[in-house]
Design an enzyme around this catalytic site. Structure first.
Site, PDB file in Angstrom:
ATOM      1  N   GLU A 235      32.975  37.023  36.322  1.00  0.00           N
ATOM      2  CA  GLU A 235      31.884  37.864  35.817  1.00  0.00           C
ATOM      3  C   GLU A 235      31.834  37.980  34.298  1.00  0.00           C
ATOM      4  O   GLU A 235      31.883  39.093  33.753  1.00  0.00           O
ATOM      5  CB  GLU A 235      31.977  39.265  36.461  1.00  0.00           C
ATOM      6  CG  GLU A 235      31.974  39.201  37.980  1.00  0.00           C
ATOM      7  CD  GLU A 235      32.021  40.560  38.665  1.00  0.00           C
ATOM      8  OE1 GLU A 235      32.264  41.568  37.983  1.00  0.00           O
ATOM      9  OE2 GLU A 235      31.805  40.602  39.885  1.00  0.00           O
TER      10      GLU A 235
ATOM     11  N   GLU B 175      31.842  34.812  47.666  1.00  0.00           N
ATOM     12  CA  GLU B 175      31.899  36.218  48.114  1.00  0.00           C
ATOM     13  C   GLU B 175      30.664  36.587  48.915  1.00  0.00           C
ATOM     14  O   GLU B 175      30.100  37.670  48.768  1.00  0.00           O
ATOM     15  CB  GLU B 175      32.040  37.157  46.899  1.00  0.00           C
ATOM     16  CG  GLU B 175      33.221  36.825  46.029  1.00  0.00           C
ATOM     17  CD  GLU B 175      33.486  37.837  44.914  1.00  0.00           C
ATOM     18  OE1 GLU B 175      32.896  38.933  44.949  1.00  0.00           O
ATOM     19  OE2 GLU B 175      34.286  37.515  44.019  1.00  0.00           O
TER      20      GLU B 175
HETATM   21  C1  XIL Z   1      35.844  44.467  45.316  1.00  0.00           C
HETATM   22  C2  XIL Z   1      36.699  44.747  46.541  1.00  0.00           C
HETATM   23  O1  XIL Z   1      36.072  44.203  47.664  1.00  0.00           O
HETATM   24  C3  XIL Z   1      36.913  46.225  46.697  1.00  0.00           C
HETATM   25  O2  XIL Z   1      37.831  46.477  47.758  1.00  0.00           O
HETATM   26  C4  XIL Z   1      37.424  46.823  45.393  1.00  0.00           C
HETATM   27  O3  XIL Z   1      37.539  48.218  45.531  1.00  0.00           O
HETATM   28  C5  XIL Z   1      36.516  46.489  44.249  1.00  0.00           C
HETATM   29  O4  XIL Z   1      36.362  45.076  44.172  1.00  0.00           O
HETATM   30  N1  XIL Z   1      33.022  41.037  42.772  1.00  0.00           N
HETATM   31  C6  XIL Z   1      34.334  40.619  42.749  1.00  0.00           C
HETATM   32  C7  XIL Z   1      35.310  41.231  43.686  1.00  0.00           C
HETATM   33  O5  XIL Z   1      34.659  39.666  42.035  1.00  0.00           O
HETATM   34  O6  XIL Z   1      36.605  41.235  43.157  1.00  0.00           O
HETATM   35  C8  XIL Z   1      34.904  42.618  44.082  1.00  0.00           C
HETATM   36  O7  XIL Z   1      35.805  43.075  45.090  1.00  0.00           O
HETATM   37  C9  XIL Z   1      33.475  42.612  44.598  1.00  0.00           C
HETATM   38  C10 XIL Z   1      32.535  42.171  43.525  1.00  0.00           C
END
Ligand code: XIL
Length: 623
Positions: A438, A550
């Protein structure tokens, strides 16, 4: 409470001593510019084996952290004495579009003030909503403190009643919202602060019965071991003991090796059925004080979890794409860990740790490392023929406090050390790294110094942090794929354009980069499939691999499971059209544990039953 305070004090003394030592050593080099590093992991960070009675794992040995817990049990309060002293926070008025405020003025609440209360005493405040036009407005509270009530007096007023105890000492805020009698979208929300202080004589605070912390309903598979980590809570701040008046057949029940207030129940339900186990929490000061709560579990027969058709990984292999998921941290410590693991093993051949490799977790204090959860995930992956996709190395979020407060001049040192230590430990086991997570704002610019969305890595090094991290990562792991992972890049727009500018610039300067991770946290209303296709193509044209890292599809209001399925199918199909599509991973596997759990975004439901979203993935993968 005292215990953990002592631990915290002794830890900060250790840290101070360590700092002094480091300052002294730094002094020797005679270098005035601060580039202070942090200590590497030591033998005392090495995880140790956990007894099987604490987990559901099969086929690999679970490790646990060797150290006592971190002092995480006393969460930082969001508000301070200074906030309280500053007076009532500003009211927020929501005005619906088109409303004429000269005709209809906002509702309000009489005699509002911040309130101070002594722990153990009962606080009662009557709130009276008013409307300048004369009618009685509606009123509701938000974020009420645990154990308080907001009772209707049936005359338009409501009474807030609360007896705070030791655990509540500090400043907190809740809101009371008044709703306009004519237009219910017209509202004024009033934040109110409460400051709870200790009485002169703490013995005046009543001792209340402890409770069992809430346990979610779960579904397990007959014949799988089940564990419940049961946590006792006492609002007086002491630690209750838990007892099992009527344990299930063959159960073990042991105090947790690291968490004093946690007890672990393990048993193996042989048959399908509803199971309810009473748990008694007993006060540690007055042992005649106790309460009983039941924990509930639905057990289904093994054949209830059989899934028709071919597994996703089998279909994926035929299309040259790995199919994967992000693993819930410590799934083997959950009641349904057995069926969680079985579903994962059946369906997937690549896995990402959802949280355990984030810096705040794995390196929470300088020189302190928590490797067990990641070691365990890797052992699980290796025992089951899964690749490991590590996530993330350099991200602006989920950073430990010591990094967030580090001098900017030290951050390059910290970043390099961190990458070296993590890749040094895990490079052999990992095939894909989200090196940069990000990096961009929604306008396509780098995250810079915006206090909410900025990146400290950018503040410290400018865009060069990306070059440095990728170059170092390649040196440390020449074999694996190195990615930049980003969200909101599944459609056309400034953000994707910014990403392509970044890629072009990196490539022009021969900075190593193998692929782009498309997060794709989307909604069931998503329909920009042409833009997504164009973006995949733009990445492929640049000689980069495409990873869906994701994926999850949140059900929007009014959204249907079939719309959700369609989005899954179209996204998977778009990736598969590209020979460079390497992996499709969902962010979790069951709605039970999704980070967007309220939107049921994943291919399996809370009982591990495949949804239409799952079938859609199967059908997209079919040759
Ligand atoms: C999220 C997790 O799923 C949660 O459990 C945590 O509390 C916060 O982070 N983008 C990403 C991930 O790169 O690392 C994030 O994961 C979701 C958004």
């Amino acid at each position: 409470m005292l215990m953990s305070l002592n631990r915290r004090l002794s830890r900060s003394w250790c840290l101070m001593a360590l700092c002094l030592l480091l300052v002294a050593c730094g002094g020797k080099s005679g270098n005035s510019k601060s580039t202070q590093g942090s200590p590497p992991p030591g033998a005392d960070d090495e995880p140790i084996a956990e007894e099987a009675s604490f987990n559901t794992a099969q086929g690999f040995t679970v490790l646990r952290e060797p150290q006592p817990r971190l002092p995480l049990d006393e969460p930082e309060r969001e508000f301070t004495d200074a906030d309280f002293a500053a007076g009532l926070p500003a009211v927020k008025i929501t005005v619906p579009e088109g409303l004429d405020q000269s005709v209809n003025q906002p509702p309000y609440i009489d005699n509002l003030a911040n309130v101070q209360v002594v722990a153990g005493e009962v606080l009662e405040v009557i709130y009276r909503p008013q409307d300048p036009e004369g009618d009685i407005p509606g009123m509701f509270p938000n974020k009420l403190p645990q154990g308080s009530e907001f009772a209707d007096n049936f005359d338009g007023t409501k009474t807030f009643r609360w007896q705070p105890l030791q655990m509540d000492v500090g400043v907190l805020q809740f809101t009371v919202t008044a709703v306009d009698p004519v237009n219910s979208a017209y509202r004024s929300s009033h934040p109110i602060m409460i400051k709870v202080v200790m009485p002169k004589d703490p013995a005046t605070i009543p001792n209340v019965a402890p409770m069992l912390d809430e346990v979610l309903p779960h579904t397990a598979r007959a014949g799988d071991p089940v564990v419940f980590e049961l946590k006792g809570i006492d609002l007086n701040g002491t630690i209750p003991t838990l007892e099992l008046p009527d344990p299930p057949a063959g159960a073990s029940f042991n105090p947790h090796p690291r968490f004093e207030e946690v007890f672990v129940l393990k048993f193996t339900p042989a048959e399908a059925g509803e199971i309810s186990v009473p748990v008694l929490a007993r006060d540690s000061v007055d042992t005649s004080l106790s309460s009983v709560q039941n924990i509930n579990l639905t057990v289904l027969a093994a054949d209830a979890f059989e899934v028709p058709g071919s597994a996703l990984k089998t279909l994926g292999a035929a299309r040259n794409v790995q199919m994967g998921f992000a693993a819930l941290q410590s799934f083997y410590h959950r009641p349904d860990g057995g069926i969680y693991a079985a579903t994962a093993v059946r369906e997937y051949d690549i896995v990402t740790p959802e949280n355990s490799m984030k810096m705040d977790y794995i390196n929470p204090e300088p020189g302190r490392y928590q490797f067990a959860a990641t070691d365990n995930l890797i052992a699980f992956a290796q025992a089951n023929g899964m690749s490991v996709h590590a996530h993330p190395l350099v991200w602006y979020r989920q950073l430990p406090g010591w990094i967030e407060s580090a001098a900017l001049a030290d951050l390059e040192t910290h970043m390099r050390e961190y990458i070296q230590r993590i890749m040094g430990r895990y490079a052999d086991a990992v095939s894909v790294w989200d090196v940069i997570n990000e990096p961009l704002e929604s306008n396509g610019q780098f995250r810079d110094s915006n206090p909410d969305t900025g990146s400290i890595w950018y503040q410290a090094m400018g865009p060069a942090y990306i070059d440095k991290a990728l170059t170092l990562a390649r040196q440390l792991d020449p074999e694996s794929s190195l990615l930049i992972n980003e969200f909101d890049i599944g459609m056309a727009g400034a953000k994707f354009d910014g990403l392509m500018r970044l890629v072009d610039d990196l490539q022009a300067r021969e900075i190593p980069l193998d692929g782009i991770g498309f997060q794709l946290h989307v909604f069931s209303s998503f329909d920009q499939f042409d833009e997504l296709r164009a973006n995949f193509a733009a990445v492929a044209e640049r000689g980069l691999d495409i990873y869906i890292t994701e994926l999850d599809v949140a059900l929007t209001e009014g959204g249907t499971p079939s719309q959700q399925a369609l989005v899954y199918r179209e996204i998977a199909a778009a990736c598969l059209e590209q020979p460079r599509c390497r992996a499709i991973q969902t962010w979790g596997l069951t709605d039970q544990y999704s980070f967007r759990t309220h939107f049921d975004p994943l291919p399996f439901d809370r009982s591990y039953q495949p949804k239409s979203a799952y079938e859609a993935l199967q059908s997209a993968l079919e040759p």
